[in-house]
Design an enzyme around this catalytic site. Structure first.
Site, PDB file in Angstrom:
ATOM      1  N   HIS A   1       0.852  -1.300   0.024  1.00 18.53           N
ATOM      2  CA  HIS A   1      -0.240   0.118  -0.039  1.00 18.53           C
ATOM      3  C   HIS A   1       0.855   1.359  -0.105  1.00 18.53           C
ATOM      4  O   HIS A   1       0.667   2.120  -0.878  1.00 18.53           O
ATOM      5  CB  HIS A   1      -0.887  -0.033   1.189  1.00 18.53           C
ATOM      6  CG  HIS A   1      -1.841   1.255   1.433  1.00 18.53           C
ATOM      7  ND1 HIS A   1      -3.240   1.221   0.991  1.00 18.53           N
ATOM      8  CD2 HIS A   1      -1.456   2.489   1.891  1.00 18.53           C
ATOM      9  CE1 HIS A   1      -3.396   2.492   1.182  1.00 18.53           C
ATOM     10  NE2 HIS A   1      -2.711   3.269   1.583  1.00 18.53           N
ATOM     11  N   GLU A   2       1.946   1.292   0.745  1.00 14.24           N
ATOM     12  CA  GLU A   2       2.468   2.493   1.092  1.00 14.24           C
ATOM     13  C   GLU A   2       3.499   2.709  -0.222  1.00 14.24           C
ATOM     14  O   GLU A   2       3.723   3.648  -0.755  1.00 14.24           O
ATOM     15  CB  GLU A   2       3.719   2.551   2.285  1.00 14.24           C
ATOM     16  CG  GLU A   2       2.693   2.528   3.645  1.00 14.24           C
ATOM     17  CD  GLU A   2       1.693   3.675   3.706  1.00 14.24           C
ATOM     18  OE1 GLU A   2       2.074   4.797   3.010  1.00 14.24           O
ATOM     19  OE2 GLU A   2       0.656   3.732   4.465  1.00 14.24           O
TER      20      GLU A   2
ATOM     21  N   HIS B   1       1.707   4.595  -2.970  1.00 13.93           N
ATOM     22  CA  HIS B   1       2.104   5.951  -2.824  1.00 13.93           C
ATOM     23  C   HIS B   1       3.366   6.601  -3.450  1.00 13.93           C
ATOM     24  O   HIS B   1       3.424   7.424  -4.182  1.00 13.93           O
ATOM     25  CB  HIS B   1       1.653   6.512  -1.525  1.00 13.93           C
ATOM     26  CG  HIS B   1       0.598   6.447  -0.705  1.00 13.93           C
ATOM     27  ND1 HIS B   1      -0.638   6.885  -1.386  1.00 13.93           N
ATOM     28  CD2 HIS B   1      -0.039   5.743   0.432  1.00 13.93           C
ATOM     29  CE1 HIS B   1      -1.741   6.599  -0.506  1.00 13.93           C
ATOM     30  NE2 HIS B   1      -1.366   6.102   0.240  1.00 13.93           N
TER      31      HIS B   1
HETATM   32 ZN   LIG Z   1      -2.414   5.295   2.026  1.00  8.80          ZN
END
Ligand SMILES: [Zn+2]
Length: 666
Positions: A450-451, A454
Site C-alpha cells: 500500500h505505502e 504512494h
Molecule cells: Zn494510503
C-alpha cells in the site's frame, strides 16, 4: 536532474530559522515584483520559494514520528506555533494574491500549457478557499474560527487520549483471557506492569481481542468501555467539542459561499458533488447491510448453539466471524507468516512488480547517508537507465516510533528545479530475533505494498511543478494508486514470486493463496456496512447548514438518526467509530471527505478488472497506467484518466463484485 541528499546531522532549530528567513525574503521579492505579473515571476517563483524550510520541516516531522526524543519534542513545541504563524503571514500576503488574481483574469492571453494552467488554478483556489477574497470583517471572523477550530481539535485529541487510557479494561486472571493469542496475552501482562492484565483500547469500536476472547462477559465489558470514550460525561467528554467543531465549520463554509462544510470540502475533490457522494455511500451501504443481515443470522445461530440466549450483540460479531473464517479456510496467520520474509517481499514482490509494470530498477546504496542505521536506501532508475530518485525504508518497530505505517518525501519531484524525489516509507514490522529473518504478517505485506503504491506515484511523476506533482492530488483519489498496488500483493501470480517458506524455500500452497484472497471478501459485509455508515455520519455532521447546530446531549440521537435514515441501523454491527472518537474527521484530514476510501476503492476495482482482462502485469499495461495517470499528478482529471485507461465508465459494480456484494444487492 540532481539528487540533493539531506544532511541528517543538521541542527534543525537554526535550519528552520534560516529556512523561514529565506522563505520570507523570497515571498517579499515576489510580492514587490514588477507589474503586470508574469507566470514566471509569480507562480514559478512561488514554486521555487521555501525549499530549505520545507526540507527542514519534513526532517523535524520525520524525526518526531520515527525517532522521537525529548529534544525533538521540545523543538516541535517551540517551532510548530511559529511555523503556523509564518505560514499565515506569508501565505495570505494580499500583494501575492493580487498578482495571482491578475494572472487568472488574463489566463487566456498567457499561453499556458495544461500543467501551468493547473498549477495557477491550484494557487488561486487555495487562496480563495482560505478566504483571500473576503472583506476585512469576514477575514477577521475566519481567523477567529480557524484559531478556535485548532484549539478544539487539540482538545478533541487530548480528551480521546485521556479516555482511551482511563477506560482500558483490567482483567485479574489469565483464565479470563482464554482464546487470546499468546503475544496479546503477554502485551496485556506488560500493560498491567506485572499485576494482572490490562487490555488497552485501540481506536475503532471493536477491539483486536474481540475476535478471540471466549468469555462473552469480558467481550461485552471491553465493548462498552470502547464505545463509552468521550460520551459518558465528565471533564473529557467530547460531545460538546464535536458539536462546536461541526457548527464552526458550517459557519466558515457559509462565509466562503457554501451551503455546508461538506459542499466546501467536496468542491475541491473529484467525486463531483455531495449528492454523488451520498449516492455512492448509500448504494454500497445497501448492498453491504443486506449481506450483513444474512450473515447475522448465521452468527446468532452459532451464539445460541454455544448456550447463550438473546440477540447477537456487537461484541459477538468479530468473534463469530473469525470462528467462521477459520472453519472455512483452515488457515492461521502464524503459519502464513513463515512465507513472508521481509527481504524477499521487497525484492521479489514490491520491486519485481514495479519492474514488470514500469521497468523500474532498484539498486541498494549503502554509501548514502541515512537518518538511522536501520534505514535502507535504494537508488531508483527507469527502464532507459535515467535516475528517478531515492527510496528510504525504515522497517522496524522501535521505541520512539509512532504506530502504523506511512510514507512521505524529503523532497517532492520537481523538474522545475532539476530535482528528483527523495521518498521515504516507515513501517512497524516486528524486529527479528538475533540472526533470524524478519517475518511479515499478511497485513504487514498489504501495508508495505500500500505505502509503496504512494511511493510509485512520486517516483513516476513527470510533472514540472511540485505543487501539483506526485501525490499532491485531490484527497479523494490519493488512495487510488496505493489501493491498486496493495491488491496486487495478493494476486496468485505475484505471491508465486515472493511468498516462499523462510526455511525450506517452498512456495505457498494453493489453498493458502486462496484463503488470503478470500479474507477481505469474507469481512466485506461487516466492514463495508461500517465504512458506509461512518462516511454517511461524516456527511451528516458536515452537511449542517450555517447556523444549524446539534446540542451536545443530542449527539447520540444524531448518530442513531443517520443510521436509521440510511437503513444501516444493524445493532450487532454498529459504527466503526462513534463521533466522540471519530478522529479522522474531527482532528484529521478528512472532514467531509471520509468517503475517499470508498471512492478510491471504486476507481481501484475498475482498474483491477481491466488489468485482469488485459493480461495482468505487463509493460504495456504499466505504460498505460503510468502515462494516463501515475506520472501526471493533479494535472489530469482522475475520472477521465480511468475512463481512458479502462475504456469504460466508472461505476460501483466492479467494487461490489470484488467485495462479493453484488448478489446481495438485488
Ligand atoms: Zn494510503
Amino acid at each position: 536532474m540532481t539528487i540533493a541528499v539531506p544532511d541528517f546531522g543538521l541542527d534543525l532549530g537554526p535550519e528552520l530559522e534560516a529556512g523561514m528567513a529565506e522563505h520570507r525574503a523570497a515571498i517579499n521579492s515576489i510580492a514587490a515584483g514588477p507589474w503586470p505579473p508574469t507566470f514566471a515571476d509569480t507562480i514559478e517563483a512561488l514554486e521555487r520559494a521555501g525549499g530549505r524550510l520545507h526540507l527542514a520541516e519534513r526532517m523535524m516531522q520525520d524525526t518526531s514520528y520515527s525517532r522521537s526524543t525529548p529534544a525533538v519534542q521540545v523543538l516541535e513545541a517551540e517551532m510548530l506555533p511559529r511555523l503556523a504563524a509564518h505560514r499565515d503571514a506569508v501565505g495570505l500576503d494580499p500583494r501575492v494574491f493580487a498578482r495571482i488574481a491578475d494572472l487568472v483574469a488574463r489566463r487566456d492571453e498567457l499561453g499556458l500549457d495544461a500543467e501551468q494552467a493547473c498549477v495557477l488554478d491550484r494557487y488561486h483556489r487555495d487562496l480563495v478557499r482560505a478566504g483571500a477574497t473576503l472583506d476585512p470583517a469576514g477575514q477577521k471572523r475566519l481567523r477567529e474560527i480557524n484559531e478556535r477550530l485548532s484549539a478544539l481539535a487539540a482538545q478533541f485529541r487530548r480528551n480521546l487520549h485521556e479516555e482511551t487510557a482511563a477506560l482500558a479494561v483490567r482483567v485479574e486472571t489469565a483464565a479470563e483471557l482464554d482464546g487470546l493469542p499468546q503475544p496479546m496475552v503477554e502485551a496485556a501482562g506488560r500493560a498491567a506492569g506485572g499485576d494482572g492484565f490490562v487490555l488497552k483500547l485501540s481506536l475503532p469500536a471493536a477491539q483486536p481481542a474481540h475476535a478471540h476472547l471466549h468469555d462473552r462477559a469480558l467481550r461485552e465489558r471491553l465493548w462498552r468501555a470502547s464505545v463509552a470514550r468521550g460520551r459518558r460525561g465528565g471533564e473529557h467528554d467530547n460531545r460538546a467539542t464535536v458539536a462546536e467543531i461541526a457548527a464552526l465549520r458550517a459557519e466558515r463554509a457559509g462565509l466562503l459561499g457554501f451551503g455546508s462544510h461538506a459542499e466546501y470540502a467536496v468542491a475541491d475533490q473529484t467525486a463531483g458533488s455531495v449528492a454523488a457522494v451520498v449516492e455512492l455511500l448509500t448504494t454500497v451501504g445497501a448492498a453491504a447491510s443486506s449481506a450483513a443481515r444474512a450473515e447475522a443470522g448465521r452468527h446468532a445461530a452459532a451464539l445460541h448453539a454455544d448456550g447463550h440466549s438473546g440477540p447477537l450483540e456487537p461484541w459477538d460479531w468479530p468473534y463469530y466471524a473469525a470462528r467462521e473464517r477459520r472453519a472455512r479456510h483452515a488457515v492461521d496467520e502464524a503459519r502464513l507468516q513463515q512465507f513472508f520474509v521481509l527481504e524477499r517481499v521487497i525484492a521479489d514482490g514490491l520491486f519485481a512488480v514495479a519492474g514488470a509494470l514500469y521497468g523500474l530498477a532498484f539498486v541498494t546504496r549503502d554509501d548514502i547517508p541515512r537518518p538511522d542505521p536501520d534505514v535502507r536506501v535504494w537508488a531508483v532508475t527507469d527502464a532507459d537507465g535515467t535516475d528517478r530518485g531515492l527510496l528510504y525504508l525504515d522497517p522496524f518497530a522501535s521505541d520512539g516510533k509512532q504506530g502504523g505505517a506511512w510514507m512521505d518525501a524529503y523532497a517532492d519531484p520537481a523538474p522545475l528545479m532539476g530535482r528528483l524525489p527523495l521518498v521515504f516509507m516507515v513501517l512497524n514490522v516486528e524486529r527479528p530475533a538475533d540472526g533470524g529473518p524478519a517475518l511479515l504478517t499478511p497485513l504487514d505485506v498489504r501495508i508495505l505494498f500500500h505505502e509503496f503504491g504512494h511511493v510509485l506515484q512520486m517516483l513516476l511523476s513527470d510533472v514540472t511543478y511540485p505543487r501539483v506533482a506526485g501525490i499532491n492530488v485531490a484527497s479523494d483519489v490519493v488512495e487510488f494508486p496505493s489501493k491498486l498496488y496493495e491488491s496486487l500483493a495478493m494476486r496468485p501470480d505475484v505471491l508465486a514470486r515472493y511468498a516462499r517458506h523462510h526455511a525450506t524455500g517452498e512456495p505457498m500452497a494453493e489453498a493458502d493463496v486462496a484463503a488470503l484472497n478470500n479474507f477481505a471478501r469474507d469481512d466485506a459485509p461487516y466492514t463495508s456496512t461500517q465504512g458506509a455508515a461512518n462516511a454517511l455520519l461524516d456527511q451528516a455532521w458536515h452537511g449542517l447548514a450555517p447556523g444549524e447546530t446539534v446540542a451536545p446531549d443530542a449527539v447520540d440521537a444524531f448518530e442513531a438518526a443517520v443510521l436509521e435514515r440510511h437503513r444501516l441501523a444493524l445493532p450487532a454491527v454498529g459504527l466503526h467509530y462513534h463521533s466522540t472518537f471519530f478522529i479522522h474527521v474531527f482532528d484529521g484530514p478528512y472532514p467531509g471527505t471520509h468517503y475517499s476510501y470508498l471512492w478510491s476503492a471504486l476507481l481501484e476495482a475498475i482498474t483491477q478488472q481491466w488489468l485482469d482482462e488485459q493480461g495482468g502485469l505487463t509493460r504495456a499495461n504499466g505504460a498505460r497506467l503510468r502515462g494516463e495517470f501515475l506520472s501526471r499528478g493533479a494535472v489530469v482529471d482522475p475520472i477521465d484518466a480511468v475512463r481512458r485507461i479502462t475504456g469504460r465508465e466508472p461505476s460501483v459494480g466492479p467494487l461490489l463484485e470484488r467485495r462479493g456484494l453484488l448478489r446481495a444487492q438485488g
